[in-house]
Design a protein around this motif. Structure first.
Motif, PDB file in Angstrom:
ATOM      1  N   PHE B  32     -15.216  -2.998  84.495  1.00 35.96           N
ATOM      2  CA  PHE B  32     -16.393  -2.997  85.345  1.00 35.96           C
ATOM      3  C   PHE B  32     -16.779  -1.585  85.744  1.00 35.96           C
ATOM      4  O   PHE B  32     -17.957  -1.258  85.869  1.00 35.96           O
ATOM      5  CB  PHE B  32     -16.163  -3.851  86.599  1.00 35.96           C
ATOM      6  N   PHE B  33     -15.763  -0.776  85.967  1.00 39.17           N
ATOM      7  CA  PHE B  33     -16.031   0.608  86.327  1.00 39.17           C
ATOM      8  C   PHE B  33     -16.823   1.303  85.231  1.00 39.17           C
ATOM      9  O   PHE B  33     -17.848   1.916  85.463  1.00 39.17           O
ATOM     10  CB  PHE B  33     -14.701   1.336  86.574  1.00 39.17           C
ATOM     11  N   ARG B  34     -16.327   1.124  84.007  1.00 43.89           N
ATOM     12  CA  ARG B  34     -16.971   1.822  82.906  1.00 43.89           C
ATOM     13  C   ARG B  34     -18.420   1.367  82.749  1.00 43.89           C
ATOM     14  O   ARG B  34     -19.335   2.148  82.634  1.00 43.89           O
ATOM     15  CB  ARG B  34     -16.198   1.582  81.606  1.00 43.89           C
ATOM     16  N   VAL B  35     -18.601   0.056  82.798  1.00 48.75           N
ATOM     17  CA  VAL B  35     -19.942  -0.470  82.578  1.00 48.75           C
ATOM     18  C   VAL B  35     -20.868  -0.157  83.750  1.00 48.75           C
ATOM     19  O   VAL B  35     -21.922   0.418  83.605  1.00 48.75           O
ATOM     20  CB  VAL B  35     -19.885  -1.999  82.348  1.00 48.75           C
ATOM     21  N   GLY B  36     -20.415  -0.533  84.921  1.00 49.53           N
ATOM     22  CA  GLY B  36     -21.297  -0.447  86.067  1.00 49.53           C
ATOM     23  C   GLY B  36     -21.438   0.939  86.631  1.00 49.53           C
ATOM     24  O   GLY B  36     -22.527   1.453  86.806  1.00 49.53           O
ATOM     25  N   ALA B  37     -20.300   1.536  86.917  1.00 51.05           N
ATOM     26  CA  ALA B  37     -20.351   2.807  87.621  1.00 51.05           C
ATOM     27  C   ALA B  37     -20.992   3.899  86.791  1.00 51.05           C
ATOM     28  O   ALA B  37     -21.818   4.655  87.279  1.00 51.05           O
ATOM     29  CB  ALA B  37     -18.955   3.216  88.038  1.00 51.05           C
ATOM     30  N   LEU B  38     -20.595   3.979  85.544  1.00 49.89           N
ATOM     31  CA  LEU B  38     -21.158   5.043  84.727  1.00 49.89           C
ATOM     32  C   LEU B  38     -22.651   4.853  84.549  1.00 49.89           C
ATOM     33  O   LEU B  38     -23.397   5.809  84.358  1.00 49.89           O
ATOM     34  CB  LEU B  38     -20.445   5.103  83.365  1.00 49.89           C
ATOM     35  N   ASN B  39     -23.077   3.610  84.628  1.00 49.04           N
ATOM     36  CA  ASN B  39     -24.503   3.325  84.581  1.00 49.04           C
ATOM     37  C   ASN B  39     -25.227   4.003  85.735  1.00 49.04           C
ATOM     38  O   ASN B  39     -26.343   4.477  85.594  1.00 49.04           O
ATOM     39  CB  ASN B  39     -24.701   1.806  84.670  1.00 49.04           C
ATOM     40  N   GLU B  40     -24.535   4.002  86.883  1.00 49.90           N
ATOM     41  CA  GLU B  40     -25.148   4.572  88.073  1.00 49.90           C
ATOM     42  C   GLU B  40     -25.275   6.074  87.984  1.00 49.90           C
ATOM     43  O   GLU B  40     -26.068   6.663  88.693  1.00 49.90           O
ATOM     44  CB  GLU B  40     -24.311   4.218  89.305  1.00 49.90           C
TER      45      GLU B  40
END
Lengths: 285, 283, 337
Positions: B32-40
């Motif tokens: 989730f970190f990779r997908v969501g956070a990096l998106n931000e």
């Protein structure tokens, strides 16, 4: 064709009639706002309770310092700190005015056109809208004040004139702060990056109004800066009035300062509002 | 000929390994970190805004500290660098909470209120893990950084340096504190299954959390107890700060560990209880 | 001869629109200097409206109708030209002026969401300083006219879209304004509701002699209410006159509907075939040729039924705009909204 005459304004002029009209408007708006907000009664009380965390923390910290330094600091004993911060909670509630963030939605969402079509200046409706609930807040506050007093043992030196001036001053504080927050909110008409402007304003207010600490605890240069700004008349003045720290001439002088700053605010608001409406007109809203 | 080494259905081994993998929560977290956070990360404006606000908050905190220390040399036995350390931990932990814990809990509350929790419950992962790791506000991590810097400065000002031992104990205390705050939040949010309107909770928490800026030892007895066992602010901030300032006793650390375990178990139980009720299944 | 209620002379409104181009170089440039483009939303319109008239403003999106109305109600400052409404300059927004007008727009809800409309009406009474007795009478009349009954005591959020729109109308007219600016008042409503609103406006106009300026996409609104229309396109007036004259002026054609006794035939020789369904063919022919074509049809074919009509107003309007879509290519109001 039978034509019924359109309704002319009921009060055909004259100062007394006009005054009655204004009072009627304020009372009606206040009544409506209370009715609307009372539906969220529970969460309102939650918010009030959450709000006492801030002053309680300051209270404890400064009382600790006072006790360590032989009983008082900055002219306040632990009991007087308790009085300061307990009255703080009521003044804080009275200070709540229209948030400048509301303007973004007003401009974008079309509410602005509705405001412009009414024959009264929109600030009246905003002032009246929040004023209604404040009358209720006084009642809701009493149990909280009693509870806090039980725990923290404030020392109060109440004279009747203190109470009278206080009751006037909290309303003066509300109107004063409303003026300047309205002014601040109008910045929205000129830029979308309002965040930093608002944030800096609120930090300045926090430090210079007496909300963080009683102003006597701030360095001298800060106190002089506060004297030149409107902030202290919204927070520090009402509190100090009620807890009995001000001699009568300062009590009345403080009310006069509130009136002065309200007048300044009113002039600025009417100037800025005209410019804001023109600006809105120019970019097509 | 057909290649019978490429099955159409997932191999049974996949399921088995998932059940036995204790690191699964961490793997999900990373995912989730990779997908969501990096998106931000592409929303640089969020970072700029957050940096500005955090800087203002830090400045305000330092001002208060300075005002206090104009009047006295220590507060309740804590010196200025020690109070700075408390502030550092407070900011760091606050950043942690706002980055990883609060977003998940707020999303959970929304899901319950809007009935969209069901989508989650049909996934094959443990529901508690899912609701706890799927959301991030990565720009709040600015506070974690600022807190760490303040901490480093504070520790540098302390006469005694920081050895590896105390540093490790500090990390452990921090972890325990974070776990307890997480449990507290989840307990509260689980109550949302029954009391659907809980919007003001996070404002209430923010207010109470401010008490952690100062060591809880300065608060009067009943308040101190509430801030320890009712809302575990003491364990989240004061105890790790004690570790850094050579105040931490074995008893306190043991208490922290014990309480964390108890809280975690209780939270897990309450969560499953709430979930069963929500599903309409019999208890 | 009474003074015109609305007088407009060479009214103009120009918006400055920031120009944003794509690409890194343009983005860098925009940091230093914002580029702007001028959009002429209203490009010199002039007209006068007498008291009691109901005038329909027609035009495609972005033609300038709403901008004109907004200037006349004081919401926008004109860039140039003059406008007077009821003897006031709208942009000065005198309280006296605002008390005598009203504007109804699609997205404007002036009623409190959580409270019954009844309470919002009370606030309107206080804002406009209405005499309580007159206010109550007006309110009750309107509620009855729109058949709202007990709905005034329900919170507005619990009303359907149509009911809410009717409430907004009541709220908008409680102060008995003399000039009504209605911007797409029936947008999104079902047919019954539209008819309701239309008859209410007509009744209000009849009762109080109010002047009404109306924009609408629904020709039915215009046809039901307006004897006079002003057609606006690209910020300019293309036509200002009686609705009846609109087709004569712009469309010199007639439609002939022919039903033959024995099925369909190819009638393209007689005129432009607009449609053929079942046994009915609709032709468009020039106005002057219509009598002659009719005679030929009746002579040549086994005609069971024949109708001669003016083309539907919608078609007329469409063709007006199609013809007027000139090569200036000036961007219109829509780009600004």
């Amino acid at each position: 064709m039978t034509v019924a005459s359109p309704a002319a304004p009921a009060q055909p002029g004259g100062f007394l009639a006009s005054a009655r009209g204004w009072i009627g408007l304020y009372l009606t708006q206040m009544r409506i706002s209370i009715a609307s907000q009372i539906q969220y009664r529970v969460s309102n009380y939650f918010y009030m309770i959450g709000m006492i965390a801030e002053p309680v923390i300051y209270l404890v910290v400064w009382s600790t310092v006072a006790r360590q330094q032989g009983g008082s600091v900055g002219g306040y004993s632990p009991g007087e700190f308790a009085a300061y911060y307990i009255v703080w909670t009521l003044v804080r509630n009275f200070n709540i005015a229209l948030t400048p963030w509301a303007w973004e939605e007003r401009v974008r969402g079309g509410a602005l056109s509705g405001m412009l079509l009414k024959p009264v200046h929109p600030i009246h409706l905003d002032l009246a809208g929040l004023a209604g609930w404040k009358a209720v807040v006084i009642v809701l506050w009493l149990p909280i004040a009693a509870f806090l007093s039980l725990i923290f043992q404030p020392t109060l030196d109440l004279r009747p004139i203190d109470v009278v001036v206080f009751l006037v001053a909290i309303w003066g504080a509300y109107v004063l702060r409303s003026m300047f927050l309205w002014l601040l909110g109008l910045v929205t008409f000129w830029t979308t990056r309002v965040g930093p402007v608002f944030d800096i304003f609120f930090v300045a207010e926090l430090l210079l109004s007496g909300r963080l600490v009683p102003l006597t605890l701030m360095p001298d240069w800060t106190q002089r800066l506060s004297g030149a700004l409107p902030f202290q008349w919204t927070f520090s003045f009402p509190i100090e009035a009620l807890i009995g720290r001000l001699p009568p001439e300062q009590l009345l002088g403080g009310l006069a300062m509130q009136v002065l700053w309200i007048a300044i605010g009113a002039v600025l608001v009417s100037l800025a509002w005209g410019k804001a409406v023109r600006r809105f007109s120019a970019v097509g809203g | 000929m057909a290649d019978d080494r490429t099955p159409l259905a997932p191999r049974p081994a996949t399921f088995a390994s998932r059940r036995r993998d204790p690191l699964r929560p961490l793997r999900l977290f990373a995912l989730f970190f990779r997908v969501g956070a990096l998106n931000e990360l592409q929303y640089r404006a969020n970072f700029a805004v957050q940096l500005f606000q955090s800087a203002l908050a830090l400045a305000t905190g330092l001002v208060v500290l300075a005002l206090v220390f104009r009047q006295t040399t220590n507060l309740g036995g804590w010196s200025q660098p020690e109070l700075l350390a408390v502030m550092g931990v407070h900011i760091l932990m606050g950043g942690l909470i706002r980055t990883a814990i609060q977003p998940n809990m707020e999303r959970l509350m929304t899901d319950v209120r809007q009935g969209t929790l069901d989508f989650l419950l049909t996934k094959p992962e443990d529901a508690q893990v899912m609701v706890s790791v799927r959301e991030f506000r990565i720009w709040q991590a600015v506070d974690i950084l600022i807190g760490a810097i303040v901490l480093a400065i504070a520790v540098g000002q302390l006469r005694t340096g920081i050895g590896l031992g105390p540093a490790l104990i500090f990390a452990v205390a921090l972890l325990l504190g974070a776990v307890m705050i997480y449990c507290f939040w989840l307990l509260l949010t689980t109550a949302a299954f029954w009391i659907v309107r809980m919007d003001e909770i996070h404002e209430l928490f923010e207010g109470i959390y401010q008490s952690g800026r100062w060591p809880v030892t300065i608060y009067p007895g009943w308040l101190r107890i509430s801030l320890t066992f009712l809302v575990p602010i003491a364990f989240a901030v004061t105890v790790p700060a004690e570790a850094l300032t050579s105040r931490l006793t074995v008893d306190t650390l043991a208490l922290a560990a014990g309480f964390a375990v108890v809280l975690f178990v209780a939270t897990r139980w309450f969560w499953r209880f709430g979930l069963r009720n929500y599903n309409g299944a019999s208890a | 001869m009474p003074e015109p209620t609305v007088r407009v002379a060479d009214l103009r409104k120009t918006f400055r629109v920031p120009v944003r181009e794509s690409g890194l170089a343009a983005a860098a440039r925009s940091l230093f200097r914002r580029e702007h483009r001028d959009v002429n939303a209203v490009d010199g319109v002039s007209f006068a409206i007498e008291p009691g008239e109901i005038v329909g403003f027609l035009g495609p999106n972005g033609a300038g109708k709403t901008t004109t109305l907004k200037m006349l109600s004081g919401l926008l400052y004109p860039s140039a030209g003059e406008a007077t409404v009821l003897g006031h300059v709208p942009s000065r927004r005198d309280a006296e002026f605002l008390r005598r007008i009203t504007m109804v727009m699609g997205n404007r809800n002036q009623l409190q969401w959580d409270l019954p409309a009844f309470d919002s009406f009370d606030l309107i009474r206080a804002i406009y300083r209405l005499d309580p007795a007159v206010f109550r009478q007006t309110r009750d009349e309107f509620v009855e006219l729109l058949d709202l009954g007990d709905l005034v005591h329900k919170p507005v959020r619990n009303l359907s879209l149509g009911e809410r729109m009717k409430m907004e109308f009541v709220g908008a007219l409680l102060h008995r304004p003399q000039v009504l600016f209605l911007d797409e008042p029936t947008l999104g409503l079902d047919v019954t509701m539209q008819k309701r609103i239309r008859s209410f406006v007509a009744e209000y106009n009849r009762r109080f002699g109010a002047t009404v300026l109306l924009t609408s996409h629904y020709m039915a609104d215009v046809q039901a209410l307006c004897r006079r229309v002003i057609v606006i396109h690209h910020g300019r007036i293309l036509f200002d006159g009686a609705l009846a004259d609109l087709s004569t002026r712009f469309d010199s054609s007639k439609t002939i509907g022919v039903t033959l006794r024995d099925g369909v035939a190819d009638l393209s020789a007689y005129g432009e075939v607009l449609s053929t369904d079942d046994d009915r063919v609709v032709l468009r022919v020039g106005r002057l040729e219509a009598p002659e074509v009719t005679a030929r049809l009746l002579r040549d074919l086994p005609v069971a039924d024949l109708t001669i009509e003016d083309p539907p107003i919608e078609d007329v309007i469409e063709r007006v705009f199609a013809d007027a879509r000139d090569e200036r290519g000036t961007p219109t109001e829509a780009a600004v909204r």
